[in-house]
Design an enzyme around this catalytic site. Structure first.
Site, mmCIF file in Angstrom:
data_model
loop_
_atom_site.group_PDB
_atom_site.id
_atom_site.type_symbol
_atom_site.label_atom_id
_atom_site.label_comp_id
_atom_site.label_asym_id
_atom_site.label_seq_id
_atom_site.Cartn_x
_atom_site.Cartn_y
_atom_site.Cartn_z
ATOM 1 N NE ARG A 1 -3.401 -33.299 -7.836
ATOM 2 C CZ ARG A 1 -2.534 -32.961 -9.526
ATOM 3 N NH1 ARG A 1 -1.291 -32.705 -9.626
ATOM 4 N NH2 ARG A 1 -3.467 -32.477 -9.920
ATOM 5 C CG HIS B 1 -2.491 -23.800 -11.741
ATOM 6 N ND1 HIS B 1 -1.069 -24.388 -11.020
ATOM 7 C CD2 HIS B 1 -3.014 -24.657 -12.259
ATOM 8 C CE1 HIS B 1 -1.481 -25.180 -10.907
ATOM 9 N NE2 HIS B 1 -2.723 -25.650 -11.634
ATOM 10 C CB CYS C 1 2.578 -28.324 -12.566
ATOM 11 S SG CYS C 1 2.898 -29.987 -14.243
ATOM 12 C CG ASN D 1 -4.426 -24.966 -8.432
ATOM 13 O OD1 ASN D 1 -2.400 -25.486 -7.426
ATOM 14 N ND2 ASN D 1 -5.099 -25.671 -9.070
#
Length: 320
Positions: free
Chosen positions: A20, A214, A245, A254
């Protein structure tokens, strides 16, 4: 000199979020079969939990327009606990119809990020979550909350714990007992993480907190230590350090799953993950996608990887 033992949990649960969070940051289309292949490879490493996709509108994040098909093709992986990110009731229903048993909600800590990400203030965005939660509860689906930019916002700066408390209280009233705190653009520091979690765990003793760090400024593992010291054992990470993002300027990947697991194992904590298999999968993912997001293990290998000792002749040549 007096020595002090660093008390850390014995077992940590790692949730893989690359399918994701990692994939959504990729502009080049990743074929559905490749997404499924990566998920299947990750399933073989011993990971217990995975955020498998997001049921957002295809125009918002085209990379995840195949969410239903991805979920359909991995339904047989029964040892993995899948969850999916959902932005609204329609997305939640799509996820449930696809076979997802756990939903993760979207919410920001600041109005600025919320307006960018959800086109609504924090209060309005949280109001919109109620029908999702009602839908999930009626169908016996687990719901987890999240708070993006929980430690720092790229528009408003440092986020104080007092901004998080009313959001969590509202979540609690809605019946949400698991909340992910996301350092979306890597602005957190270890002292802030330790202090924030200390206050939140005292204020909300029945809430299970998870961390979503992150590594934008190289602080993710240090922040993990602070969270572990507050007895948090749930952490998100992304294979090969992928992620970011699209609605947060400067956001990068991340913390790499292989880096996180390596750190945990070297520190004596169990994860149930096979690091060798995980690192090989990270390398395969990097080769398939064409890059990594800043994985230290892919660069240097684990601490257990030793190099050949220099011979006496080599030493003489070096000294000449």
């Amino acid at each position: 000199m007096r020595s002090r033992n660093l008390e850390l949990p014995s077992k940590v649960i790692v949730c893989e979020v690359a399918p994701r969070d990692g994939f959504q940051a990729e502009a080049k289309w990743i074929p559905t079969e490749n997404k499924v292949k990566i998920i299947r490879e990750l399933a073989k490493t011993g990971l217990e939990s995975m955020e498998v996709t997001s049921f957002v509108h295809p125009e918002a994040i085209p990379q995840l327009k195949d969410a239903e098909e991805v979920v359909r093709q991995v339904q047989d992986l029964e040892d993995l606990h899948f969850r999916a990110l959902v932005p609204n009731v329609k997305g939640a229903q799509r996820a449930i119809d696809s076979g997802i048993k756990k939903l993760k909600l979207m919410l920001s800590a600041t109005d600025s990020h919320s307006l960018s990400n959800a086109n609504a203030t924090v209060e309005d965005a949280q109001n919109r979550l109620e029908p999702i939660i009602d839908l999930a509860h009626k169908q016996n689906i687990i719901v987890g909350g999240s708070i993006s930019v929980a430690f720092g916002c790229p528009y408003e700066g440092k986020v104080h714990v007092n901004q998080l408390i009313p959001i969590i209280k509202r979540y609690q009233k809605m019946g949400v007992s698991e909340i992910s705190l996301a350092d979306t653009t890597g602005m957190a520091n270890p002292k802030q993480v330790y202090d924030t979690l200390g206050e939140l765990k005292e204020e909300f003793p029945t809430i299970t907190f998870s961390m979503h760090f992150h590594n934008t400024r190289g602080m993710a593992v240090a922040n993990t230590v602070s969270a572990l010291q507050q007895d948090v054992i749930h952490f998100d990470s992304s294979i090969a350090g992928l992620g970011g993002c699209p609605y947060a300027p400067g956001a990068s990947g991340n913390v790499a799953t292989e880096d996180l697991v390596h750190f945990l194992h070297e520190s004596g904590m169990e994860t149930g993950v096979n690091l060798e298999s995980l690192t090989q999968t990270a390398e395969n993912v990097r080769n398939m996608i064409g890059h990594d997001g800043g994985s230290y293990l892919l660069q240097a290998g684990p601490c257990s990887t030793l190099h050949r000792k220099p011979t006496a002749q080599q030493k003489i040549q070096i000294n000449k």
